[in-house]
Enzyme design. Structure first.
Site, PDB file in Angstrom:
ATOM      1  N   CYS A  43      -3.046  -2.406   6.369  1.00  0.00           N
ATOM      2  CA  CYS A  43      -3.206  -1.302   6.735  1.00  0.00           C
ATOM      3  C   CYS A  43      -4.672  -1.166   7.387  1.00  0.00           C
ATOM      4  O   CYS A  43      -4.960  -0.420   8.264  1.00  0.00           O
ATOM      5  CB  CYS A  43      -3.324  -0.205   5.698  1.00  0.00           C
ATOM      6  SG  CYS A  43      -4.049  -0.341   4.303  1.00  0.00           S
ATOM      7  N   GLN A  88      -5.062  -0.476  -4.749  1.00  0.00           N
ATOM      8  CA  GLN A  88      -5.730  -1.309  -5.395  1.00  0.00           C
ATOM      9  C   GLN A  88      -6.433  -0.856  -6.596  1.00  0.00           C
ATOM     10  O   GLN A  88      -6.573  -1.751  -7.682  1.00  0.00           O
ATOM     11  CB  GLN A  88      -6.608  -2.072  -4.498  1.00  0.00           C
ATOM     12  CG  GLN A  88      -7.472  -3.498  -5.133  1.00  0.00           C
ATOM     13  CD  GLN A  88      -8.374  -4.123  -4.156  1.00  0.00           C
ATOM     14  OE1 GLN A  88      -7.908  -4.107  -2.795  1.00  0.00           O
ATOM     15  NE2 GLN A  88      -9.298  -4.738  -4.564  1.00  0.00           N
ATOM     16  N   CYS A 132       0.795  -1.060  -0.102  1.00  0.00           N
ATOM     17  CA  CYS A 132       0.076  -0.041  -0.071  1.00  0.00           C
ATOM     18  C   CYS A 132       0.979   1.165  -0.069  1.00  0.00           C
ATOM     19  O   CYS A 132       1.831   1.110   0.767  1.00  0.00           O
ATOM     20  CB  CYS A 132      -0.901   0.048   1.255  1.00  0.00           C
ATOM     21  SG  CYS A 132      -1.683   1.542   1.665  1.00  0.00           S
ATOM     22  N   GLU A 133       0.686   2.217  -0.863  1.00  0.00           N
ATOM     23  CA  GLU A 133       1.635   3.407  -1.029  1.00  0.00           C
ATOM     24  C   GLU A 133       1.139   4.216  -0.062  1.00  0.00           C
ATOM     25  O   GLU A 133       1.966   5.141   0.422  1.00  0.00           O
ATOM     26  CB  GLU A 133       1.155   4.148  -2.373  1.00  0.00           C
ATOM     27  CG  GLU A 133      -0.098   4.862  -2.577  1.00  0.00           C
ATOM     28  CD  GLU A 133      -0.163   5.401  -3.962  1.00  0.00           C
ATOM     29  OE1 GLU A 133      -0.825   6.502  -4.004  1.00  0.00           O
ATOM     30  OE2 GLU A 133       0.397   4.812  -4.877  1.00  0.00           O
ATOM     31  N   HIS A 134       0.082   4.173   1.101  1.00  0.00           N
ATOM     32  CA  HIS A 134      -0.035   5.073   2.001  1.00  0.00           C
ATOM     33  C   HIS A 134       0.570   4.756   3.406  1.00  0.00           C
ATOM     34  O   HIS A 134       1.115   5.690   4.009  1.00  0.00           O
ATOM     35  CB  HIS A 134      -1.727   4.991   2.356  1.00  0.00           C
ATOM     36  CG  HIS A 134      -2.342   5.537   1.052  1.00  0.00           C
ATOM     37  ND1 HIS A 134      -3.522   5.031   0.683  1.00  0.00           N
ATOM     38  CD2 HIS A 134      -2.156   6.512   0.272  1.00  0.00           C
ATOM     39  CE1 HIS A 134      -4.232   5.675  -0.450  1.00  0.00           C
ATOM     40  NE2 HIS A 134      -3.114   6.497  -0.818  1.00  0.00           N
ATOM     41  N   HIS A 135       0.906   3.403   3.473  1.00  0.00           N
ATOM     42  CA  HIS A 135       1.431   2.872   4.698  1.00  0.00           C
ATOM     43  C   HIS A 135       2.581   1.967   4.582  1.00  0.00           C
ATOM     44  O   HIS A 135       3.243   1.568   5.460  1.00  0.00           O
ATOM     45  CB  HIS A 135       0.479   2.390   5.754  1.00  0.00           C
ATOM     46  CG  HIS A 135      -0.779   3.261   5.950  1.00  0.00           C
ATOM     47  ND1 HIS A 135      -1.933   3.025   5.254  1.00  0.00           N
ATOM     48  CD2 HIS A 135      -0.871   4.088   6.741  1.00  0.00           C
ATOM     49  CE1 HIS A 135      -2.930   3.920   5.839  1.00  0.00           C
ATOM     50  NE2 HIS A 135      -2.373   4.617   6.759  1.00  0.00           N
ATOM     51  N   HIS A 191      -6.035  -6.030   3.252  1.00  0.00           N
ATOM     52  CA  HIS A 191      -4.841  -4.826   3.378  1.00  0.00           C
ATOM     53  C   HIS A 191      -4.705  -4.956   4.650  1.00  0.00           C
ATOM     54  O   HIS A 191      -5.443  -4.642   5.804  1.00  0.00           O
ATOM     55  CB  HIS A 191      -5.623  -3.520   3.027  1.00  0.00           C
ATOM     56  CG  HIS A 191      -6.197  -3.494   1.473  1.00  0.00           C
ATOM     57  ND1 HIS A 191      -5.380  -2.678   0.828  1.00  0.00           N
ATOM     58  CD2 HIS A 191      -6.979  -3.875   0.925  1.00  0.00           C
ATOM     59  CE1 HIS A 191      -5.768  -2.722  -0.551  1.00  0.00           C
ATOM     60  NE2 HIS A 191      -6.866  -3.612  -0.568  1.00  0.00           N
TER      61      HIS A 191
END
Length: 187
Positions: free
Chosen positions: A151, A121, A80-83, A149
């Protein structure tokens, strides 16, 4: 930048991260951790250095087949690019050829290329669809991805059994009947 230089920089950054977290990066159990994490991250993001179009074009064959081709249950792992936490699941990909087919393993490899990047995703679903549509020019493409996920599971809302499903389609898959056939075949 040379691969060796990238690895050295990544190792140094991970050593600093370990220190900033309050650990001693010189402790015996952590001595090789910066190297191992840097190596793992290079592997987990190797999709940036691969061309999914080239993969499809390596096994492009003229064929007068115009029925649905489905490769389902393609396991994938991504970050995941956020976390920068893992998400993983299964991709289901269908296309209806328009004069050309590609090797079945190439579809799975395209999924891997996009999964091995920092991702969301939704974008991954779109990228797989667009790549196959633009490279093979089929009558239509449909992609469904089901994923879990970390996250969502180990931080934040902590919902261990949640699954996210995304889909995208082009061409003849705009017809509900064709989409329903695909959904029935992957179930």
């Amino acid at each position: 930048m040379q691969e060796e230089n990238k690895m050295n920089l990544l190792e140094e950054h991970y050593k600093n991260v370990i220190s900033l977290l309050g650990e001693d990066p010189e402790r015996e159990g952590l001595l090789m951790t910066p190297h191992r994490v840097a190596k793992a991250m290079r592997f987990l993001t190797k999709g940036y250095s691969e061309s999914p179009e080239a993969i499809l074009n390596k096994a492009l064959f003229k064929e007068d087949y115009r029925q649905m081709v489905i490769v389902k249950d393609i396991d994938f792992y991504s970050l995941c690019e956020h976390h920068m936490l893992p998400f993983w699941g299964k991709a289901h990909v269908a296309y209806i050829p328009n004069g050309y087919i590609t090797g079945l393993s190439k579809i799975a490899r395209v999924v891997d290329v996009f999964a091995r990047r920092l991702q969301v995703q939704e974008r991954m679903t779109l990228q797989i669809k667009e790549c196959i549509q633009q490279t093979l020019n089929p009558l239509g493409v449909m992609v469904v991805i089901e994923a879990q996920h970390m996250c969502m599971q180990m931080r934040g809302v902590e919902k261990q059994n949640s699954t996210t499903t995304t889909s995208d389609f082009t061409g003849v898959f705009n017809q509900a009947k064709t989409r329903e056939e695909f959904i029935n075949l992957i179930r």
